[in-house]
Enzyme design. Structure first.
Site, PDB file in Angstrom:
ATOM      1  N   LYS A 192     -10.580  -3.110  -3.097  1.00 44.26           N
ATOM      2  CA  LYS A 192     -11.120  -1.738  -3.042  1.00 44.26           C
ATOM      3  C   LYS A 192     -10.306  -0.687  -3.530  1.00 44.26           C
ATOM      4  O   LYS A 192     -10.686   0.026  -4.510  1.00 44.26           O
ATOM      5  CB  LYS A 192     -11.358  -1.444  -1.607  1.00 44.26           C
ATOM      6  CG  LYS A 192     -12.688  -2.369  -1.049  1.00 44.26           C
ATOM      7  CD  LYS A 192     -12.978  -1.455   0.305  1.00 44.26           C
ATOM      8  CE  LYS A 192     -14.506  -2.190   0.939  1.00 44.26           C
ATOM      9  NZ  LYS A 192     -13.764  -3.024   2.086  1.00 44.26           N
TER      10      LYS A 192
ATOM     11  N   LYS B 168      -5.120  -9.725  -6.371  1.00 43.50           N
ATOM     12  CA  LYS B 168      -6.588  -9.702  -5.686  1.00 43.50           C
ATOM     13  C   LYS B 168      -7.319  -8.646  -6.106  1.00 43.50           C
ATOM     14  O   LYS B 168      -7.092  -7.435  -6.553  1.00 43.50           O
ATOM     15  CB  LYS B 168      -6.042  -9.439  -4.260  1.00 43.50           C
ATOM     16  CG  LYS B 168      -6.979  -9.296  -3.149  1.00 43.50           C
ATOM     17  CD  LYS B 168      -6.576  -8.938  -1.793  1.00 43.50           C
ATOM     18  CE  LYS B 168      -6.840  -7.522  -1.562  1.00 43.50           C
ATOM     19  NZ  LYS B 168      -8.218  -7.144  -0.984  1.00 43.50           N
TER      20      LYS B 168
ATOM     21  N   LYS C  26       0.890  -1.272   0.064  1.00 40.60           N
ATOM     22  CA  LYS C  26       0.147   0.123   0.000  1.00 40.60           C
ATOM     23  C   LYS C  26       0.772   1.171   0.020  1.00 40.60           C
ATOM     24  O   LYS C  26       0.407   2.169  -0.344  1.00 40.60           O
ATOM     25  CB  LYS C  26      -0.746  -0.023   1.373  1.00 40.60           C
ATOM     26  CG  LYS C  26      -2.006  -0.958   1.016  1.00 40.60           C
ATOM     27  CD  LYS C  26      -3.103  -0.984   1.986  1.00 40.60           C
ATOM     28  CE  LYS C  26      -4.473  -1.934   1.765  1.00 40.60           C
ATOM     29  NZ  LYS C  26      -5.466  -1.817   2.821  1.00 40.60           N
TER      30      LYS C  26
HETATM   31  P1  ATP Z   1      -8.125  -2.398   0.550  1.00 39.98           P
HETATM   32  O1  ATP Z   1      -7.696  -2.666  -0.702  1.00 39.98           O
HETATM   33  O2  ATP Z   1      -8.346  -1.037   0.759  1.00 39.98           O
HETATM   34  O3  ATP Z   1      -7.242  -3.033   1.721  1.00 39.98           O
HETATM   35  P2  ATP Z   1     -10.218  -4.404   0.454  1.00 39.98           P
HETATM   36  O4  ATP Z   1     -10.721  -4.831  -0.726  1.00 39.98           O
HETATM   37  O5  ATP Z   1      -8.771  -5.475   1.022  1.00 39.98           O
HETATM   38  O6  ATP Z   1      -9.590  -3.041   0.710  1.00 39.98           O
HETATM   39  P3  ATP Z   1     -10.874  -4.752   3.413  1.00 39.98           P
HETATM   40  O7  ATP Z   1     -11.947  -3.989   3.831  1.00 39.98           O
HETATM   41  O8  ATP Z   1      -9.427  -4.442   3.556  1.00 39.98           O
HETATM   42  O9  ATP Z   1     -11.000  -4.800   1.763  1.00 39.98           O
HETATM   43  O10 ATP Z   1     -11.198  -6.219   3.475  1.00 39.98           O
HETATM   44  C1  ATP Z   1     -12.266  -6.586   4.068  1.00 39.98           C
HETATM   45  C2  ATP Z   1     -12.024  -8.337   4.186  1.00 39.98           C
HETATM   46  O11 ATP Z   1     -12.362  -8.649   3.036  1.00 39.98           O
HETATM   47  C3  ATP Z   1     -10.710  -8.789   4.646  1.00 39.98           C
HETATM   48  O12 ATP Z   1     -11.240  -9.850   5.694  1.00 39.98           O
HETATM   49  C4  ATP Z   1     -10.194  -9.051   3.621  1.00 39.98           C
HETATM   50  O13 ATP Z   1      -9.323 -10.218   3.793  1.00 39.98           O
HETATM   51  C5  ATP Z   1     -11.376  -9.666   2.390  1.00 39.98           C
HETATM   52  N1  ATP Z   1     -10.745  -9.496   1.273  1.00 39.98           N
HETATM   53  C6  ATP Z   1     -10.672  -8.694   0.654  1.00 39.98           C
HETATM   54  N2  ATP Z   1     -10.263  -8.804  -0.700  1.00 39.98           N
HETATM   55  C7  ATP Z   1     -10.482  -9.959  -0.875  1.00 39.98           C
HETATM   56  C8  ATP Z   1     -10.329 -10.718  -2.082  1.00 39.98           C
HETATM   57  N3  ATP Z   1     -10.217 -10.318  -3.281  1.00 39.98           N
HETATM   58  N4  ATP Z   1     -10.712 -12.299  -1.884  1.00 39.98           N
HETATM   59  C9  ATP Z   1     -10.912 -12.806  -0.616  1.00 39.98           C
HETATM   60  N5  ATP Z   1     -11.204 -11.861   0.421  1.00 39.98           N
HETATM   61  C10 ATP Z   1     -10.908 -10.479   0.293  1.00 39.98           C
HETATM   62 MG    MG Z   2      -7.355  -4.830   2.586  1.00 40.80          MG
END
Ligand code: ATP
Ligand code: MG
Length: 332
Positions: free
Chosen positions: A198, A195, A112
């Site tokens: 968000k 992955k 990040k």
């Molecule tokens: P950011 O990129 O800002 O970290 P994010 O997409 O990872 O956002 P989070 O709110 O950080 O979203 O994650 C919430 C939950 O969703 C966490 O348990 C994370 O491990 C899970 N998660 C996020 N992206 C994935 C994915 N692509 N596949 C499976 N689980 C995910």
């Molecule tokens: Mg995350």
């Protein structure tokens, strides 16, 4: 009952399909077997700049989506992280227990901060995994339902719980990650080796649950696959089609071998069209329920107030025993 704890960021407004399949589905399932605590982690959200009005509305929106996905306030505790001040308080204690080099090895920070430019990354982004340690330990959680990307942070939590316990005496439950192998990492539809995220996905590779379903259906139909035409689960050779098979299988409860058979000789187009349709069918009621919860802010706020009260009772007790063990003089 064993305890479960997890949190999700309100940063992007809509949750994405990776959040749902990797994490939220497990939140819903664990309500049945665990004393479960789930929170919207607004403290984590401000590790990167947030517009105040947007943060406030996204926090409500996150809670509405969690309820729409199936969290039941009678069977779990749903709350907002900043409503429970003990998170920041125990976070400080955990900061003082963590080595600088140890924190520097967290790959999420490396990824990040690299994306933001090292000069713009905040100290909060650097220490957020340590706040996450406090989040988990405050509730004496046994299980932490998360996606694969969070495994390292749960490992850090285990290390710090052990360190505190051996230094000051048994205080914290050492938690274990609850990661479902099949859905622990859902991939970006345009880059099936990255992955779905968000903050990091390309717009065309990211399926937002609150987007117009037609838009998502189109993204699914134009997902990157490979030049072969055989529908077969093979993460190494066929990451794109394997990702679609995982999503399809989980949303519909159909086994992957059965899907492979169903689409034998039919090619990728048929599979993508059908998956797009299944997704629209699944997401339409989810969006409607989210709007219903949002349309009734009084009920939503009451759920969150009751959740915060339940969470604080547990968190305050844990913090008090940690403070006592450390040797802080009690306030009279
Ligand atoms: P950011 O990129 O800002 O970290 P994010 O997409 O990872 O956002 P989070 O709110 O950080 O979203 O994650 C919430 C939950 O969703 C966490 O348990 C994370 O491990 C899970 N998660 C996020 N992206 C994935 C994915 N692509 N596949 C499976 N689980 C995910
Ligand atoms: Mg995350």
């Amino acid at each position: 009952r064993p305890r479960a704890l997890s949190g999700i960021q309100p940063t992007a407004g809509s949750f994405h399909l990776g959040n749902y399949l990797g994490a939220i589905r497990q939140y819903v399932a664990l309500q049945e077997t665990h004393d479960a605590f789930y929170m919207v982690v607004d403290l984590h959200a401000i590790t990167v700049p947030q517009d105040p009005a947007e943060l406030r509305s996204n926090t409500r929106l996150a809670a509405a989506q969690l309820l729409a996905a199936g969290l039941d306030p009678d069977r779990c505790t749903l709350f907002i992280q900043s409503h429970v001040p003990e998170h920041a308080q125990l976070g400080w204690v955990m900061n003082c227990l963590t080595g600088f080099g140890e924190a520097g090895r967290m790959t999420q920070f490396k990824d990040k901060s690299a994306k933001q430019g090292a000069d713009r990354a905040t100290v909060g982004l650097f220490t957020y995994p340590i706040l996450q340690v406090a989040d988990i330990l405050l509730y004496q959680a046994n299980a932490v339902p998360v996606g694969e990307d969070q495994r390292q942070h749960v490992e850090l939590t285990r290390d710090l719980a052990g360190r505190f316990n051996s230094r000051y005496g048994d205080t914290f439950t050492v938690p274990a990650p609850h990661i479902v192998k099949e859905t622990g990492k859902i991939y970006d539809l345009q880059d099936p080796t990255a992955k779905m995220s968000k903050s990091a996905s390309s717009p065309k590779g990211l399926i937002n649950l609150l987007d117009e379903p037609k838009v998502s259906a189109k993204k699914i139909r134009s997902a990157v696959t490979d030049t072969d035409t055989v529908v077969r689960f093979d993460e190494k050779e066929k990451p794109g089609i394997s990702n679609l098979l995982t999503i399809y299988s989980t949303l519909t409860g159909t086994g992957i071998p059965e899907l492979e058979q169903r689409y034998a000789g039919k090619g990728y187009g048929a599979l993508k069209t059908d998956l797009a349709e299944c997704f629209v069918e699944w997401v339409t009621p989810f969006r409607e329920r989210t709007q219903e919860y949002l349309g009734d802010p009084e009920t939503l706020d009451a759920v969150l107030a009751k959740g915060a009260e339940k969470a604080r009772a547990v968190a305050a007790e844990t913090l008090a025993s940690a403070y006592d063990r450390i040797g802080f003089l009690p306030a009279k």
